[in-house]
Design a protein around this motif. Structure first.
Motif, mmCIF file in Angstrom:
data_model
loop_
_atom_site.group_PDB
_atom_site.id
_atom_site.type_symbol
_atom_site.label_atom_id
_atom_site.label_comp_id
_atom_site.label_asym_id
_atom_site.label_seq_id
_atom_site.Cartn_x
_atom_site.Cartn_y
_atom_site.Cartn_z
ATOM 1 N N GLN A 33 0.797 -1.227 0.000
ATOM 2 C CA GLN A 33 0.000 0.000 0.000
ATOM 3 C C GLN A 33 0.833 1.281 0.000
ATOM 4 N N LEU A 34 1.777 1.396 0.925
ATOM 5 C CA LEU A 34 2.524 2.655 1.034
ATOM 6 C C LEU A 34 3.557 2.822 -0.073
ATOM 7 N N LEU A 35 4.417 1.830 -0.259
ATOM 8 C CA LEU A 35 5.453 1.933 -1.288
ATOM 9 C C LEU A 35 4.938 1.512 -2.667
ATOM 10 N N ARG A 36 3.889 0.693 -2.683
ATOM 11 C CA ARG A 36 3.294 0.169 -3.927
ATOM 12 C C ARG A 36 4.329 -0.515 -4.817
ATOM 13 N N TRP A 37 5.234 -1.284 -4.163
ATOM 14 C CA TRP A 37 6.263 -2.018 -4.896
ATOM 15 C C TRP A 37 5.684 -3.223 -5.611
ATOM 16 N N HIS A 38 4.660 -3.816 -5.021
ATOM 17 C CA HIS A 38 3.994 -4.953 -5.631
ATOM 18 C C HIS A 38 2.625 -5.119 -4.990
ATOM 19 N N HIS A 39 1.823 -5.974 -5.592
ATOM 20 C CA HIS A 39 0.553 -6.402 -5.015
ATOM 21 C C HIS A 39 0.599 -7.923 -4.923
ATOM 22 N N MET A 40 -0.405 -8.513 -4.353
ATOM 23 C CA MET A 40 -0.367 -9.941 -4.073
ATOM 24 C C MET A 40 -0.124 -10.779 -5.322
ATOM 25 N N VAL A 41 -0.769 -10.478 -6.408
ATOM 26 C CA VAL A 41 -0.613 -11.287 -7.627
ATOM 27 C C VAL A 41 -0.143 -10.453 -8.823
ATOM 28 N N SER A 42 0.597 -9.389 -8.548
ATOM 29 C CA SER A 42 1.040 -8.506 -9.636
ATOM 30 C C SER A 42 2.067 -9.170 -10.554
ATOM 31 N N GLY A 43 2.679 -10.257 -10.117
ATOM 32 C CA GLY A 43 3.567 -11.010 -10.998
ATOM 33 C C GLY A 43 2.787 -11.801 -12.030
ATOM 34 N N TRP A 44 1.575 -12.196 -11.687
ATOM 35 C CA TRP A 44 0.718 -12.933 -12.605
ATOM 36 C C TRP A 44 -0.154 -11.998 -13.427
ATOM 37 N N ARG A 45 -0.590 -10.907 -12.798
ATOM 38 C CA ARG A 45 -1.441 -9.938 -13.492
ATOM 39 C C ARG A 45 -0.941 -8.534 -13.167
ATOM 40 N N VAL A 122 9.630 -8.576 -4.593
ATOM 41 C CA VAL A 122 9.635 -7.547 -3.555
ATOM 42 C C VAL A 122 9.465 -6.158 -4.133
ATOM 43 N N ASN A 123 10.307 -5.779 -5.085
ATOM 44 C CA ASN A 123 10.245 -4.421 -5.632
ATOM 45 C C ASN A 123 10.102 -4.479 -7.144
ATOM 46 N N GLU A 124 8.860 -4.484 -7.607
ATOM 47 C CA GLU A 124 8.601 -4.547 -9.041
ATOM 48 C C GLU A 124 8.695 -3.180 -9.720
ATOM 49 N N LEU A 125 8.999 -2.132 -8.938
ATOM 50 C CA LEU A 125 9.253 -0.823 -9.534
ATOM 51 C C LEU A 125 10.707 -0.714 -9.998
ATOM 52 N N ALA A 126 11.563 -1.564 -9.448
ATOM 53 C CA ALA A 126 12.961 -1.611 -9.890
ATOM 54 C C ALA A 126 13.026 -2.296 -11.256
ATOM 55 N N PRO A 127 14.113 -2.106 -11.984
ATOM 56 C CA PRO A 127 14.255 -2.833 -13.259
ATOM 57 C C PRO A 127 14.205 -4.344 -13.016
ATOM 58 N N PRO A 128 13.528 -5.094 -13.890
ATOM 59 C CA PRO A 128 13.361 -6.542 -13.675
ATOM 60 C C PRO A 128 14.663 -7.304 -13.401
ATOM 61 N N GLU A 129 15.770 -6.879 -13.992
ATOM 62 C CA GLU A 129 17.028 -7.578 -13.753
ATOM 63 C C GLU A 129 17.544 -7.384 -12.318
ATOM 64 N N TRP A 134 16.502 -7.742 -4.662
ATOM 65 C CA TRP A 134 15.510 -7.376 -3.649
ATOM 66 C C TRP A 134 14.939 -8.629 -2.987
ATOM 67 N N ASP A 135 14.671 -9.655 -3.794
ATOM 68 C CA ASP A 135 14.131 -10.909 -3.262
ATOM 69 C C ASP A 135 15.127 -11.585 -2.316
ATOM 70 N N ILE A 136 16.401 -11.599 -2.700
ATOM 71 C CA ILE A 136 17.430 -12.198 -1.840
ATOM 72 C C ILE A 136 17.566 -11.397 -0.549
ATOM 73 N N GLY A 137 17.535 -10.070 -0.642
ATOM 74 C CA GLY A 137 17.593 -9.233 0.552
ATOM 75 C C GLY A 137 16.439 -9.523 1.505
ATOM 76 N N PHE A 138 15.267 -9.735 0.955
ATOM 77 C CA PHE A 138 14.082 -10.076 1.752
ATOM 78 C C PHE A 138 14.294 -11.398 2.491
ATOM 79 N N LEU A 139 14.868 -12.378 1.799
ATOM 80 C CA LEU A 139 15.145 -13.676 2.422
ATOM 81 C C LEU A 139 16.209 -13.554 3.517
#
Length: 171
Positions: A33-45, A122-129, A134-139
């Motif tokens: 909500q606040l950062l709007r980096w992703h939504h629950m299924v934004s990778g699929w839609r 985690v952060n779909e506003l960043a370039p896809p590469e 971001w995902d590794i940092g989250f882990l």
């Protein structure tokens, strides 16, 4: 030793469930909500138009509902344990199990949703590469919270054992 003094040990499952819920709230409120980096299924839609945003918002709401269930379950377990007998706990046990639950949330979310299913990153506003970083940092963040929480819980458990021995000697 706790049973000898009539004191009941802190319910670890309550703290972990509360931590899972808090971890989910953090993810949903801050990242969705606040950062709007992703939504629950934004990778699929991907959120590219209003219907896609509405669809993702619905799934975000279902996700939040699940986090509420974790928190309510944790509170019920804690309340039930506290009502039966005197409940012995320490700050270490409470905050340690919360951190363990939060870290567990991040690890499961990061492995299942980000890596296995690809429902979002985690952060779909960043370039896809850069998403993998971001995902590794989250882990790593989740693993660090899990380890830190486990250490706090162990220290808290030792404090409770010492307290129970002292109470047992005085009773």
């Amino acid at each position: 030793m706790a049973a000898e003094t009539g004191v009941r040990s802190f319910p670890v499952s309550a703290g972990i469930l509360l931590g899972l819920g808090i971890g989910g709230f953090f993810d949903g409120i801050v990242l969705h909500q606040l950062l709007r980096w992703h939504h629950m299924v934004s990778g699929w839609r991907p959120v590219s138009d209003l219907p896609a945003l509405e669809f993702n918002t619905l799934w975000d709401g279902l996700f939040h509902l699940t986090t509420y269930v974790f928190v309510i379950a944790g509170l019920l377990i804690l309340w039930r344990a506290a009502r039966r007998r005197q409940l012995a706990w320490s700050h270490g046990m409470f905050f340690g199990t919360l951190l363990m639950g939060f870290g567990l949330f991040n690890l499961v979310e990061g492995l299942v949703d980000h890596q296995l299913l690809g429902v979002h990153h985690v952060n779909e506003l960043a370039p896809p590469e850069q998403w993998i970083y971001w995902d590794i940092g989250f882990l790593i963040w989740g693993a660090a919270m899990l380890v830190w929480g486990w250490a706090l819980m162990r220290r808290g458990r030792r404090e409770m054992e010492i307290t129970a021995r002292i109470l047992g000697e005085r009773v």
